[in-house]
Design an enzyme around this catalytic site. Structure first.
Site, PDB file in Angstrom:
ATOM      1  N   HIS A 253       0.993  -0.890  -0.134  1.00 61.63           N
ATOM      2  CA  HIS A 253       0.118   0.146  -0.194  1.00 61.63           C
ATOM      3  C   HIS A 253       0.968   1.439  -0.116  1.00 61.63           C
ATOM      4  CE1 HIS A 253      -2.913   3.093   0.941  1.00 61.63           C
ATOM      5  NE2 HIS A 253      -3.735   1.725   1.362  1.00 61.63           N
ATOM      6  N   ARG A 273      -6.930  10.336   0.572  1.00 62.19           N
ATOM      7  CA  ARG A 273      -6.342  11.017  -0.888  1.00 62.19           C
ATOM      8  C   ARG A 273      -7.702  10.829  -1.449  1.00 62.19           C
ATOM      9  NH1 ARG A 273      -3.069   6.427  -3.910  1.00 62.19           N
ATOM     10  NH2 ARG A 273      -3.040   6.034  -1.464  1.00 62.19           N
TER      11      ARG A 273
END
Ligand code: FAD
Length: 621
Positions: A253, A273
């Site tokens: 990740h 995000r």
């Protein structure tokens, strides 16, 4: 077997995360007697840590969304190595599973008109993730438990399974090809394990077994996973004669914490995000515009100006098809490698990551409302106020696309009566998983595994017979570390394993590094066979660690061997010595490992052919 405490059920489920609970609910709904076993406390499975959301094409925020778009996004994200049928079933059934969760009491965040709200995530064309702030996993487990508990299943907590048991004399398999193209092997008869508290052994007999034991993140130094994620189910299945597939694909990740060192690897949800966070290097340059993968070039904004327009539209819930997505939301494999490259080029943040900034884009009130766990995580662990300052982030080993090979329609493995679902199973995500597609995977395939395990059990009148020799072997294997006079410390060996995997089987790989990794794993395997444990069996953490080590070594070896064989870069598997994606050969094969005597046999198997009408869905835009 009379020597050991014994429990009998129609179906046993090993693992009480999202996949295990959903499987248990389904098997139980068939009127069967179900036993649910987990090595931590009920309610503590790794799934509770899931943050950002569950992906399902509900079309609540963007009406144009439907299963076909979700299917296309998933296959593209997986670089077309996914088992197409699993990706199809997943995309078609995820909306029902999420709506059902709501009917069972899950309190999702809502749109202004009261429907389930959906947020943007990497690689998903439309806002698709149903969520509960950034604590979606917790709500999912709470709901499944509350719903499941009333069906009367029996729960065994703090109980670790160390071996699966198969029927006597069925060794070697029938050789007949099953529905998934795998030839069928032995039949499952139950499981052997121990109570973590007392160390006493326990035996489970069942007509069908579902493995739902989760991931393998604890094989890496920097990881986002809980202590439970030691590859137990994958190793149990492998030792019982099932196959592992796609093990070379480990998802790093992009955004784990890099500071302070004690919490390095702890996850920062992609939801940051999704809510407008952007990645910058030490010169404050937005990094992702330099790393737009050709596969995503058409749909990604090439300039800050366009990306900012998209972010402004998306945070206000509006869309304009002429404004393309910010590259900050490219799939995880691309973003993780971009961060790795920036740091390597000397453009990283002070503690060896890059900056993730949400403070300049959203108000403090918004951040605290949409990302409460992230706000507290940084405040408490890092003394950083993310409503005012950027976070420092870097890649962290997070999710394994690989796992137990299953039949896409039923989730059955090569061992008859043995099923697998959730992160421990392979096939759904191909070379790279899209965020949010795990929680939906757990619900969709947990249900399918529970259903077919239940049907398998219903077709059988009595419990399969046990092989007493296997039970004695399992007990002997578990007790061996107490009987040695001296040997290495299991915790130190685990550290060495994590170091070897991080260094030689990590985010960027080469043949040379992988071979060195394999040499180290082999040496570790030999030393692990000589571990000595002091004290008695009562809550003996060193003993538990020794048992975990066997499993971690198996999954690590499978990962390194598959990574050597795949001589290309694709999705989460990046080879410095083969940087290109190979459209001819490796585009058409999955890599499968299987136990062959004392060695691990690793081979390529062709991907199942995609029917014409499904190809058409993939080609539509
Ligand atoms: P788990 O939840 O890991 O459960 C495994 C179960 O098996 C546990 O009950 C454990 O005790 C038991 N078990 C293991 N070994 C044994 C054994 N030997 N004997 C008995 N029991 C055993 N995915 C998303 O889709 N959306 C997200 O927002 C998201 N956020 C995430 C955030 C974090 C921090 C992390 C680390 C992952 C996230 N993921 C997310 C991924 C997702 O959470 C996992 O892939 C998923 O929860 C795995 O669920 P599972 O049911 O397969 O296994």
């Amino acid at each position: 077997s009379a020597r050991y405490e014994t429990h009998e059920h129609d179906v046993i489920i090993i693992g009480a995360g999202g996949a295990g609970l959903r499987a248990a609910i389904e098997a139980s709904a068939l009127g069967l007697d179900v036993g649910l076993i987990c090595k931590s406390l009920l309610g503590k499975a790794h799934t509770v840590m899931a943050e950002g959301g569950v992906a399902a094409a509900l079309g609540n925020v963007e009406p144009k969304d439907n299963w076909k778009v979700h299917f296309r996004d998933t296959m593209k994200g997986g670089r077309y190595l996914n088992q197409w049928r699993m990706a199809q079933l997943h995309a078609m059934e995820a909306p029902d599973r999420v709506n059902e969760l709501e009917e069972w009491g899950a309190l999702f965040d809502r749109t202004a008109d009261g429907r389930i709200l959906q947020r943007n995530f990497g690689g998903h064309k439309y806002p698709r993730l149903a969520h509960v702030g950034d604590r979606t996993g917790l709500e999912m487990i709470r709901t499944l438990q509350q719903h499941g508990i009333h069906t009367g299943m029996k729960v065994y907590m703090e109980c670790t399974v160390t071996r699966l048991l198969t029927t006597p004399g069925s060794g070697g398999g029938s050789g007949a090809p099953g529905a998934s193209g795998q030839e069928e092997g032995d039949a499952v008869a139950g499981a052997f394990g121990y109570w973590r508290e007392s160390g006493r052994f326990v035996l489970f007999r069942a007509k069908a077994v579902v493995l739902a034991t989760g991931g393998i993140g604890r094989a890496f130094q920097i990881n986002s996973n809980s202590w439970e994620c030691t590859g137990d189910g994958q190793a149990l299945a492998y030792l019982a004669g099932a196959e592992l597939m796609d093990m070379e694909f480990m998802q790093f990740h992009p955004t784990g914490m890099v500071w302070p060192p004690s919490v390095r690897g702890t996850l920062i949800t992609e939801g940051v995000r999704g809510e407008g966070g952007t990645l910058r290097n030490k010169d404050q340059k937005r990094i992702m515009f330099d790393y737009i993968h050709p596969l995503y070039a058409n749909e990604t904004a090439p300039t800050e100006e366009e990306a900012d327009r998209w972010l402004a539209l998306s945070t206000s819930g509006k869309m304009d098809k002429n404004v393309r997505r910010t590259p900050d939301l490219l799939p995880r494999d691309i973003v993780a490698r971009a961060i790795h490259a920036e740091v390597k080029a000397g453009r990283g943040s002070p503690h060896g990551g890059v900056f993730l900034d949400i403070a300049t884009r959203r108000t403090a009130a918004d951040i605290k409302r949409k990302l409460p766990a992230m706000y507290h995580q940084f405040k408490e662990l890092g003394d950083v106020d993310i409503t005012k300052e950027p976070m420092e982030v870097g890649p962290t080993a997070h999710y394994t696309m690989g796992g137990i090979r299953v039949d896409p329609e039923t989730q059955q493995t090569r061992v008859r009566g043995l099923f697998a679902a959730g992160e421990c199973a392979a096939g759904m995500h191909g070379a790279n998983r899209l965020g949010g597609n795990s929680l939906s995977d757990l619900l969709v395939f947990g249900r399918i595994a529970g259903l077919h395990a239940g049907r398998h059990a219903k077709e059988r009148s009595g419990l399969p017979s046990l092989d007493l020799g296997q039970i004695e072997d399992a007990a002997r294997e578990a007790l061996a570390p107490f009987e040695r006079s001296s040997g290495p410390n299991p915790f130190a060996l685990h550290e060495e394993l994590k170091d070897a995997m991080q260094t030689y089987v990590g985010i960027i790989r080469t043949e040379e590094d992988l071979s060195e990794g394999l040499r180290r794993l082999e040496a570790l395997r030999e030393r692990a066979g000589t571990i000595r444990i002091d004290g008695n069996r009562h809550y003996n953490a060193g003993w538990h660690e020794t048992i975990d080590m066997r499993n971690l070594l198996i999954v690590s070896e499978a990962m390194a061997r598959a990574a050597v064989l795949r001589k290309e870069s694709r999705g989460a598997h990046a080879r410095d010595d083969f940087p290109d994606t190979d459209k001819e050969h490796f585009a058409k094969v999955n890599i499968v490992s299987r136990k062959h005597g004392d060695t691990m046999e690793v081979r390529e198997v062709p991907l199942p052919p995609i029917p014409g009408e499904i190809k058409q869905v993939l080609e539509e835009e």
